[in-house]
Design a protein around this motif. Structure first.
Motif, PDB file in Angstrom:
ATOM      1  N   SER A  59      39.602  33.704  46.009  1.00  0.00           N
ATOM      2  CA  SER A  59      39.762  35.008  45.353  1.00  0.00           C
ATOM      3  C   SER A  59      40.251  34.886  43.910  1.00  0.00           C
ATOM      4  O   SER A  59      39.894  35.695  43.054  1.00  0.00           O
ATOM      5  CB  SER A  59      40.740  35.876  46.146  1.00  0.00           C
ATOM      6  N   GLY A  60      41.096  33.876  43.636  1.00  0.00           N
ATOM      7  CA  GLY A  60      41.640  33.719  42.288  1.00  0.00           C
ATOM      8  C   GLY A  60      42.726  34.714  41.951  1.00  0.00           C
ATOM      9  O   GLY A  60      43.066  34.894  40.773  1.00  0.00           O
ATOM     10  N   LEU A  61      43.286  35.360  42.972  1.00  0.00           N
ATOM     11  CA  LEU A  61      44.302  36.386  42.712  1.00  0.00           C
ATOM     12  C   LEU A  61      45.586  35.834  42.104  1.00  0.00           C
ATOM     13  O   LEU A  61      46.416  36.590  41.598  1.00  0.00           O
ATOM     14  CB  LEU A  61      44.620  37.137  44.015  1.00  0.00           C
ATOM     15  N   ALA A  62      45.734  34.520  42.127  1.00  0.00           N
ATOM     16  CA  ALA A  62      46.916  33.901  41.501  1.00  0.00           C
ATOM     17  C   ALA A  62      46.642  33.524  40.043  1.00  0.00           C
ATOM     18  O   ALA A  62      47.531  33.008  39.361  1.00  0.00           O
ATOM     19  CB  ALA A  62      47.334  32.658  42.285  1.00  0.00           C
ATOM     20  N   ASN A  63      45.445  33.780  39.570  1.00  0.00           N
ATOM     21  CA  ASN A  63      45.048  33.383  38.219  1.00  0.00           C
ATOM     22  C   ASN A  63      45.224  34.544  37.242  1.00  0.00           C
ATOM     23  O   ASN A  63      44.595  35.592  37.386  1.00  0.00           O
ATOM     24  CB  ASN A  63      43.589  32.914  38.229  1.00  0.00           C
ATOM     25  N   GLY A  64      46.072  34.354  36.247  1.00  0.00           N
ATOM     26  CA  GLY A  64      46.360  35.412  35.281  1.00  0.00           C
ATOM     27  C   GLY A  64      45.165  35.815  34.443  1.00  0.00           C
ATOM     28  O   GLY A  64      44.985  36.991  34.116  1.00  0.00           O
ATOM     29  N   ARG A  65      44.325  34.833  34.085  1.00  0.00           N
ATOM     30  CA  ARG A  65      43.145  35.148  33.276  1.00  0.00           C
ATOM     31  C   ARG A  65      42.172  36.050  34.049  1.00  0.00           C
ATOM     32  O   ARG A  65      41.562  36.952  33.468  1.00  0.00           O
ATOM     33  CB  ARG A  65      42.432  33.864  32.854  1.00  0.00           C
ATOM     34  N   MET A  66      42.043  35.764  35.351  1.00  0.00           N
ATOM     35  CA  MET A  66      41.171  36.604  36.163  1.00  0.00           C
ATOM     36  C   MET A  66      41.676  38.037  36.181  1.00  0.00           C
ATOM     37  O   MET A  66      40.898  38.997  36.046  1.00  0.00           O
ATOM     38  CB  MET A  66      41.074  36.055  37.592  1.00  0.00           C
ATOM     39  N   TRP A  67      42.972  38.229  36.323  1.00  0.00           N
ATOM     40  CA  TRP A  67      43.558  39.565  36.328  1.00  0.00           C
ATOM     41  C   TRP A  67      43.293  40.286  35.001  1.00  0.00           C
ATOM     42  O   TRP A  67      42.938  41.472  34.988  1.00  0.00           O
ATOM     43  CB  TRP A  67      45.062  39.492  36.587  1.00  0.00           C
ATOM     44  N   PHE A  68      43.468  39.547  33.893  1.00  0.00           N
ATOM     45  CA  PHE A  68      43.283  40.175  32.580  1.00  0.00           C
ATOM     46  C   PHE A  68      41.852  40.654  32.395  1.00  0.00           C
ATOM     47  O   PHE A  68      41.611  41.818  32.044  1.00  0.00           O
ATOM     48  CB  PHE A  68      43.647  39.186  31.464  1.00  0.00           C
ATOM     49  N   TRP A  69      40.880  39.761  32.627  1.00  0.00           N
ATOM     50  CA  TRP A  69      39.489  40.120  32.392  1.00  0.00           C
ATOM     51  C   TRP A  69      38.968  41.129  33.422  1.00  0.00           C
ATOM     52  O   TRP A  69      38.126  41.984  33.102  1.00  0.00           O
ATOM     53  CB  TRP A  69      38.602  38.875  32.369  1.00  0.00           C
ATOM     54  N   ALA A  70      39.499  41.061  34.654  1.00  0.00           N
ATOM     55  CA  ALA A  70      39.129  42.050  35.665  1.00  0.00           C
ATOM     56  C   ALA A  70      39.649  43.430  35.266  1.00  0.00           C
ATOM     57  O   ALA A  70      38.984  44.453  35.489  1.00  0.00           O
ATOM     58  CB  ALA A  70      39.667  41.649  37.028  1.00  0.00           C
ATOM     59  N   ALA A  71      40.841  43.464  34.653  1.00  0.00           N
ATOM     60  CA  ALA A  71      41.389  44.740  34.176  1.00  0.00           C
ATOM     61  C   ALA A  71      40.544  45.296  33.037  1.00  0.00           C
ATOM     62  O   ALA A  71      40.308  46.511  32.957  1.00  0.00           O
ATOM     63  CB  ALA A  71      42.837  44.547  33.720  1.00  0.00           C
ATOM     64  N   VAL A  72      40.064  44.394  32.149  1.00  0.00           N
ATOM     65  CA  VAL A  72      39.156  44.820  31.077  1.00  0.00           C
ATOM     66  C   VAL A  72      37.890  45.422  31.691  1.00  0.00           C
ATOM     67  O   VAL A  72      37.400  46.470  31.247  1.00  0.00           O
ATOM     68  CB  VAL A  72      38.805  43.628  30.156  1.00  0.00           C
ATOM     69  N   ALA A  73      37.363  44.754  32.727  1.00  0.00           N
ATOM     70  CA  ALA A  73      36.179  45.274  33.426  1.00  0.00           C
ATOM     71  C   ALA A  73      36.484  46.648  34.022  1.00  0.00           C
ATOM     72  O   ALA A  73      35.624  47.543  34.023  1.00  0.00           O
ATOM     73  CB  ALA A  73      35.747  44.306  34.521  1.00  0.00           C
ATOM     74  N   GLY A  74      37.699  46.835  34.521  1.00  0.00           N
ATOM     75  CA  GLY A  74      38.093  48.115  35.095  1.00  0.00           C
ATOM     76  C   GLY A  74      38.120  49.226  34.060  1.00  0.00           C
ATOM     77  O   GLY A  74      37.679  50.357  34.328  1.00  0.00           O
ATOM     78  N   VAL A  75      38.623  48.924  32.875  1.00  0.00           N
ATOM     79  CA  VAL A  75      38.614  49.911  31.784  1.00  0.00           C
ATOM     80  C   VAL A  75      37.162  50.278  31.453  1.00  0.00           C
ATOM     81  O   VAL A  75      36.831  51.446  31.239  1.00  0.00           O
ATOM     82  CB  VAL A  75      39.325  49.352  30.531  1.00  0.00           C
ATOM     83  N   GLY A  76      36.294  49.255  31.440  1.00  0.00           N
ATOM     84  CA  GLY A  76      34.890  49.489  31.140  1.00  0.00           C
ATOM     85  C   GLY A  76      34.209  50.364  32.164  1.00  0.00           C
ATOM     86  O   GLY A  76      33.499  51.320  31.809  1.00  0.00           O
ATOM     87  N   VAL A  77      34.411  50.082  33.448  1.00  0.00           N
ATOM     88  CA  VAL A  77      33.732  50.860  34.480  1.00  0.00           C
ATOM     89  C   VAL A  77      34.321  52.266  34.582  1.00  0.00           C
ATOM     90  O   VAL A  77      33.613  53.229  34.891  1.00  0.00           O
ATOM     91  CB  VAL A  77      33.761  50.123  35.841  1.00  0.00           C
ATOM     92  N   ALA A  78      35.611  52.420  34.266  1.00  0.00           N
ATOM     93  CA  ALA A  78      36.216  53.761  34.231  1.00  0.00           C
ATOM     94  C   ALA A  78      35.558  54.600  33.145  1.00  0.00           C
ATOM     95  O   ALA A  78      35.190  55.765  33.365  1.00  0.00           O
ATOM     96  CB  ALA A  78      37.720  53.659  33.983  1.00  0.00           C
ATOM     97  N   GLY A  79      35.396  54.004  31.958  1.00  0.00           N
ATOM     98  CA  GLY A  79      34.730  54.710  30.868  1.00  0.00           C
ATOM     99  C   GLY A  79      33.280  55.001  31.189  1.00  0.00           C
ATOM    100  O   GLY A  79      32.763  56.084  30.886  1.00  0.00           O
ATOM    101  N   ASN A  80      32.613  54.034  31.840  1.00  0.00           N
ATOM    102  CA  ASN A  80      31.214  54.208  32.209  1.00  0.00           C
ATOM    103  C   ASN A  80      31.023  55.411  33.132  1.00  0.00           C
ATOM    104  O   ASN A  80      30.183  56.277  32.889  1.00  0.00           O
ATOM    105  CB  ASN A  80      30.703  52.933  32.867  1.00  0.00           C
ATOM    106  N   PHE A  81      31.810  55.468  34.207  1.00  0.00           N
ATOM    107  CA  PHE A  81      31.706  56.579  35.157  1.00  0.00           C
ATOM    108  C   PHE A  81      32.023  57.914  34.481  1.00  0.00           C
ATOM    109  O   PHE A  81      31.285  58.888  34.609  1.00  0.00           O
ATOM    110  CB  PHE A  81      32.668  56.371  36.331  1.00  0.00           C
ATOM    111  N   ALA A  82      33.154  57.950  33.752  1.00  0.00           N
ATOM    112  CA  ALA A  82      33.628  59.206  33.175  1.00  0.00           C
ATOM    113  C   ALA A  82      32.678  59.730  32.098  1.00  0.00           C
ATOM    114  O   ALA A  82      32.280  60.908  32.122  1.00  0.00           O
ATOM    115  CB  ALA A  82      35.031  59.023  32.596  1.00  0.00           C
TER     116      ALA A  82
END
Length: 289
Positions: A59-82
């Motif tokens: 899963s990589g849930l212990a990896n900080g870089r994964m969390w950062f870029w996944a959060a960026v993806a989350g901002v992107g998909v939030a904007g996309n939907f809205a």
């Protein structure tokens, strides 16, 4: 296996196209675009959580870089939907879906800016053709022509830009974790952003409304199943093929808008739509072949 994987990608694109029409129905009934976007993402979150629970390996849930870029993806998909649903509310499903389909153009522009990709005359020509298509589709040259407001056109383009942000975020998170873990973080960020921006009273009212089945269908097919099908299918589908079948989404959304919602497009808008769809598809295929 390849044909099944391609079918998964086609189904995902089909579900995304239908989600625009379902969102259009809900907003015509008075539901706020942000509330509609929140439920689409929140129900999607439940699906990817289940996917992660079934396949927790790597899963990589212990990896900080994964969390950062996944959060960026989350901002992107939030904007996309809205922005997508705002564009539909301010214009039409067909226009919003086609403008969002311009996302690869934004990916190119960002790649040029960050020097991740070398610009060529062909790429600039394709981008210019897409811009011409946008002008024809939105008819921004004809003040008061009706159909598409400036806000609707801008929101449609912003939905495409936001999707480009999601693509970059997911791409950079992928080496550090599993797709299901990345999507869990992304959808959790999406839900947090959209619920904080939504009308709380209306968001709670969804739980007791007769329209709740449409919200469930939107979340299941517009975010839950579609994202899982797309990612699983993409693993065994040639990128060029995936780029072509992705056209199913704006075509499905446009047909839904015309047949179910009674929307109409002028001849010049149909020409603009065709110009965008064909050029973006050729551009995507050429870059991935």
């Amino acid at each position: 296996m390849t044909s099944i994987s391609t079918a998964f990608v086609v189904l995902a694109a089909l579900f995304w196209g239908l989600s625009g029409g379902i969102g259009g129905i809900l907003m015509a009934d008075g539901w706020n675009p942000l509330v509609v976007s929140f439920y689409r993402g929140a129900i999607g979150l439940l699906f990817v959580l289940a996917w992660l629970a079934l396949r927790p390996q790597g899963s990589g849930l212990a990896n900080g870089r994964m969390w950062f870029w996944a959060a960026v993806a989350g901002v992107g998909v939030a904007g996309n939907f809205a922005f997508y649903f705002v564009s539909i509310a301010q214009g039409s499903v067909a226009v919003a879906a086609t403008l969002m389909y311009c996302a690869p153009v934004f990916v190119y522009l960002v790649s040029f800016t960050l020097k991740l990709e070398r610009p060529t005359l062909l790429k600039w020509a394709a981008i210019a053709m897409v811009m011409l298509g946008i002008v024809l589709l939105t008819r921004i040259y004809a003040t008061g022509s009706g159909g598409v407001t400036l806000m609707g056109a801008v929101a449609g383009l912003l939905s495409g830009l936001s999707y480009a942000v999601f693509i970059f975020g997911f791409k950079y998170a992928a080496p550090h974790g599993s797709p299901q873990a990345i999507l869990v973080i992304a959808f959790a960020v999406l839900a947090t952003i959209l619920i904080s921006l939504s009308d709380t009273d209306q968001a709670l009212a969804v739980l007791g409304t007769p329209s709740w089945p449409l919200f469930v269908i939107l979340g299941v097919f517009g975010a839950g199943l579609s994202f899982i099908l797309y990612i699983v299918g993409l693993n065994h589908t040639a990128p060029a093929v995936a780029s072509i079948v992705a056209m199913v989404e704006p075509v499905t959304a446009s047909l839904f808008g015309v047949v179910v919602l009674g929307e109409s497009l002028a001849a010049v808008q149909i020409v603009g739509m065709g110009l965008i769809l064909v050029t973006v598809t050729i551009l995507s295929v050429a870059s991935k072949s």
